[in-house]
Structures are given as C-alpha cells and as structure tokens.
Motif scaffolding. Structure first.
Motif, PDB file in Angstrom:
ATOM      1  N   GLU A  55      33.923  59.336   3.206  1.00 34.58           N
ATOM      2  CA  GLU A  55      34.226  60.334   4.191  1.00 34.58           C
ATOM      3  C   GLU A  55      33.155  61.146   4.558  1.00 34.58           C
ATOM      4  O   GLU A  55      32.178  61.565   3.783  1.00 34.58           O
ATOM      5  N   LYS A  56      32.841  61.583   5.990  1.00 39.15           N
ATOM      6  CA  LYS A  56      31.902  62.299   6.406  1.00 39.15           C
ATOM      7  C   LYS A  56      32.048  63.885   6.165  1.00 39.15           C
ATOM      8  O   LYS A  56      33.033  64.291   6.309  1.00 39.15           O
ATOM      9  N   VAL A  57      31.151  64.384   5.492  1.00 41.73           N
ATOM     10  CA  VAL A  57      31.319  65.805   4.772  1.00 41.73           C
ATOM     11  C   VAL A  57      29.868  66.542   5.584  1.00 41.73           C
ATOM     12  O   VAL A  57      29.032  66.037   5.941  1.00 41.73           O
ATOM     13  N   LYS A  58      29.772  67.917   5.219  1.00 41.65           N
ATOM     14  CA  LYS A  58      28.910  68.524   6.054  1.00 41.65           C
ATOM     15  C   LYS A  58      27.520  68.150   5.472  1.00 41.65           C
ATOM     16  O   LYS A  58      26.502  68.088   6.138  1.00 41.65           O
ATOM     17  N   THR A  59      27.570  67.834   4.083  1.00 40.17           N
ATOM     18  CA  THR A  59      26.477  67.255   3.465  1.00 40.17           C
ATOM     19  C   THR A  59      25.822  66.112   3.552  1.00 40.17           C
ATOM     20  O   THR A  59      24.942  65.596   2.874  1.00 40.17           O
ATOM     21  N   GLY A  60      26.580  65.163   4.039  1.00 44.90           N
ATOM     22  CA  GLY A  60      26.368  63.883   4.328  1.00 44.90           C
ATOM     23  C   GLY A  60      27.635  63.147   4.077  1.00 44.90           C
ATOM     24  O   GLY A  60      28.631  63.365   4.928  1.00 44.90           O
ATOM     25  N   LEU A  61      27.701  62.230   2.843  1.00 52.76           N
ATOM     26  CA  LEU A  61      28.700  61.278   2.888  1.00 52.76           C
ATOM     27  C   LEU A  61      29.321  61.435   1.498  1.00 52.76           C
ATOM     28  O   LEU A  61      28.568  61.586   0.546  1.00 52.76           O
TER      29      LEU A  61
END
Length: 195
Positions: free
Chosen positions: A183-189
C-alpha cells in the motif's frame, strides 16, 4: 456412494443453464464484483447451501434447488438483482462518457505509468527483502511471470500485488509464491508478507 449419485443428477441438470454472450456475462459479472451482490451476506454461502440441499432432499433438479433456495432465502435473488442492476446503471452512465481519447489515455496509463511504477515497486520490495534476508534477488522471467511470480529472493518466489488485490473477487486462483501486498503511504510503501 449416494453423494456421487446426487452429484451426477446435478450435473445432468447443468444443461438447463442460461447462456449469455461473453460481453453480457463479463459486464454483469463486473457489475456484481463492484456491487458485491452475490456475497454470502446477501445470498447465503452457496457451497454450504447446496450441500445442505443435497442432504435434505431427493428432488435434485434445477426446479427442486430453486424451490428449496427461495424458501430459505425468499428475498435474496431480488436483493442481489437490485444491487447488481444499480451498478449496471452506473456502468451505462460511465460508458457514455468513454470516447477514443479516454481509451488511449487509459492504455498509456497502463503501459507507461502502471508498468513502470509497478516494476519500481516490485524491485524496491524485492531489494528490501533481499537486504533483510541477506540473499540475492531477481525479477521473474517471462515464463515465471505468466505464473504470477514477480521475483525471487534466494530461491523463494514472491507475487507482489497492491493491497486492493485482496478485495478483488478472484476465482480461487492458485499462485505458487508467497504473496506480498503493498500500500502506498505518505512515507513510502507499507508491505504485508503472507507466510
């Protein structure tokens, strides 16, 4: 074996199924996937219900199954139909908006953007696993990719999918690899590795 005899009777009834053309079937199936109209909470758990039906009756016909099912779940078919048809109407509205330019943009997005980004994600995840396991990694060959294997860390095969893959209605496909969901999140994956 009484179960095999009953199964044979059910298979004979198979010939009475409605035949849809591939486009109709695909669109209705897609609408159903999005609407989740035939999920167990709407229509019951079919694998359990058919077995119960087979144990409870000797009337192993399409009509027998229909009568038995409709008695147990009198509103289910209508509820499923309503959910799916609402999604069909959404598809009809969306189809009117699709022109050749939009199709081309979709193809470019798939071939250029999603292919490049997907490969970057796969490579990053495999490199990360390689580092924490202190083993080499490689991307899959075309033959391995056809089996839904995206790469290897050491001798371990991995299939890397977005987290949304878990919610898709797949036909019990069997992938001979350890599944990784990302899942792509603000800090990366954010990744989840199934064992």
């Amino acid at each position: 074996n009484i179960f095999e005899e009953k199964l044979l009777i059910l298979l004979i009834n198979f010939y009475f199924m409605h035949v849809f053309n591939i486009v109709e079937w695909t669109l209705i199936n897609w609408a159903n996937q999005n609407a989740q109209g035939t999920r167990p909470k709407v229509v019951g758990q079919m694998s359990e219900l058919i077995q119960t039906f087979m144990k409870e009756t000797n009337n192993l016909t399409i009509d027998g199954w229909s009568a038995w099912y409709n008695k147990k779940y009198p509103q289910a078919i209508d509820n499923a139909t309503d959910k799916i048809y609402a999604q069909v109407l959404n598809l009809q509205d969306a189809i009117k908006l699709i022109d050749k330019k939009m199709v081309r943009e979709w193809v470019v997005d798939l071939i250029v953007n999603k292919t490049f980004n997907g490969l970057c994600v796969q490579n990053s995840i495999l490199a990360y696993l390689s580092e924490i396991n202190n083993q080499n990694y490689r991307l899959s060959t075309p033959e391995e990719e056809s089996k839904d294997i995206d790469g290897f860390v050491g001798d371990t095969a991995y299939s890397i999918k977005p987290i949304t893959y878990k919610t898709m209605d797949r036909l019990q496909e069997r992938i001979e690899a350890i599944m990784i969901y990302y899942e792509k999140v603000k800090t990366g994956l954010k990744i989840e590795v199934e064992e």
